[in-house]
Design an enzyme around this catalytic site. Structure first.
Site, PDB file in Angstrom:
ATOM      1  N   GLY A 141       0.818  -1.199   0.000  1.00 31.77           N
ATOM      2  CA  GLY A 141       0.000   0.000   0.000  1.00 31.77           C
ATOM      3  C   GLY A 141       0.857   1.257   0.000  1.00 31.77           C
ATOM      4  N   CYS A 142       0.262   2.372  -0.390  1.00 32.13           N
ATOM      5  CA  CYS A 142       1.022   3.616  -0.528  1.00 32.13           C
ATOM      6  C   CYS A 142       1.465   4.169   0.822  1.00 32.13           C
ATOM      7  CB  CYS A 142       0.224   4.644  -1.313  1.00 32.13           C
ATOM      8  SG  CYS A 142      -1.441   4.952  -0.691  1.00 32.13           S
ATOM      9  N   PHE A 143       0.539   4.313   1.781  1.00 32.28           N
ATOM     10  CA  PHE A 143       0.922   4.757   3.113  1.00 32.28           C
ATOM     11  C   PHE A 143       1.911   3.769   3.737  1.00 32.28           C
ATOM     12  CE2 PHE A 143      -2.778   7.760   4.190  1.00 32.28           C
ATOM     13  CZ  PHE A 143      -1.934   8.848   4.355  1.00 32.28           C
ATOM     14  N   ALA A 160       5.511   4.307   2.454  1.00 29.58           N
ATOM     15  CA  ALA A 160       6.196   5.473   3.008  1.00 29.58           C
ATOM     16  C   ALA A 160       6.538   5.275   4.487  1.00 29.58           C
ATOM     17  CB  ALA A 160       5.331   6.715   2.828  1.00 29.58           C
TER      18      ALA A 160
END
Length: 325
Positions: free
Chosen positions: A134-136, A139
């Protein structure tokens, strides 16, 4: 050359994937499948690709491919695989969360490797199928993995993450409508975002004793692309010690870079880069982590995983410049 297909071809992630793959020297796109736009030109949806492709959305998937990208909403990858026969020799990279967590990483005779190159590059090289992070989660893991890997994540972590509207997908909603999102900020899923479990799973993979709190506050930003994470935790050693630890951990990660200066989001947007900055204030270490949610947080990382799976250079097709002004 490898033949690839894309399912769920009308969304933002698929659009970015097309933009990359059309210019990738080792890929040929055999089909872009969409149930809602079948027969229409791909450029009728992805208008930024006018002049770059004559592809049309297909009515059915073509089974004669080496790699299938699944770019559908969460929960739909399972349904697609149930409804279509995909050859055993066809590799899959899934961009949804359907196969990310350990209990969900098998489907029939297929098993999925979590596709986070900064954690398990060698496993990805040998994978048949990959679950794209996932994107979050991407990061946040980039911000914390060096601490976990070295056994230095000994205290609760406080995380603030702000994301652009494209993180919510291309389907319009009340909180992506321009008149609501513009000049506005709001919190959502505070302390219960689904990516927190994904992050914890990977932190515990490298540091099984990690049992502290991940206090994650996600924020909707009034911009379209990018994720800006600020995470802090107690840290007694020096800033120089932390910087050395991060530099060592990411020495073989071509897309991760440490900056000596504070970061701003435009440095990463439109690229597959992940930029990190470390600060120490008192007994706290603050880690800033920025990525483009549609690239390093989705389609760019998917191509990075493809490159590793098929023995290409990890950076192939991903030399993208940020839009700094």
């Amino acid at each position: 050359m490898i033949n690839v297909g894309i399912v769920g071809g009308t969304g933002y992630a698929a659009g970015e994937l097309l933009r990359i793959l059309l210019h990738h020297p080792k890929t040929a796109i055999r089909f872009v499948y969409s149930t809602s736009k079948a027969g229409e030109p791909v450029t009728s949806v992805h208008q930024d690709l006018i002049g770059e492709t004559e592809l049309a959305f297909s009515h059915e998937p073509d089974p004669d491919i080496d790699l299938l990208f699944l770019c559908m909403g969460h929960g739909n990858s399972h349904a697609f695989l149930e409804a279509h026969d995909i050859a055993d020799e066809t590799h899959i990279i899934d961009l949804s969360r359907d196969f990310r967590l350990a209990p969900d990483q098998t489907y029939g005779d297929r098993s999925f490797i979590y596709g986070f190159p900064e954690l398990q590059k060698e496993a990805i090289k040998n994978a048949e199928n990959v679950a794209n992070p996932g994107c979050f989660a991407t990061a946040i893991q980039l911000a914390l993995l060096p601490l976990a890997h070295s056994g230095n994540l000994q205290h609760d972590v406080h995380i603030h993450g702000i994301t652009g509207s494209t993180g919510a997908g291309s389907s319009p909603s009340a909180t992506t409508h321009f008149s609501w999102r513009n000049n506005n900020v709001s919190i959502y899923k505070a302390l219960r975002h689904q990516h927190a479990g994904e992050v914890r799973q990977k932190l515990q993979q490298v540091f099984p004793d990690f049992d502290k709190e991940l206090n994650f506050i996600p924020v909707r930003g009034n911009f379209t692309r990018g994720i800006f994470i600020s995470a802090y935790t107690k840290w007694d050693p020096s800033l120089a010690k932390a910087q050395s630890l991060y530099q060592h951990y990411y020495q073989h990660s071509p897309f991760v870079h440490l900056s000596n200066a504070p970061l701003y989001l435009k440095q990463a947007v439109n690229t597959n880069k992940a930029l990190l900055h470390l600060e120490k204030e008192g007994d706290k270490l603050l880690v800033t982590s920025i990525i483009d949610n549609l690239l390093k947080g989705a389609s760019g990382q998917a191509v990075e995983n493809m490159n590793l799976m098929f023995g290409f250079d990890e950076t192939m097709g991903l030399q993208l410049k940020p839009s700094n002004f």
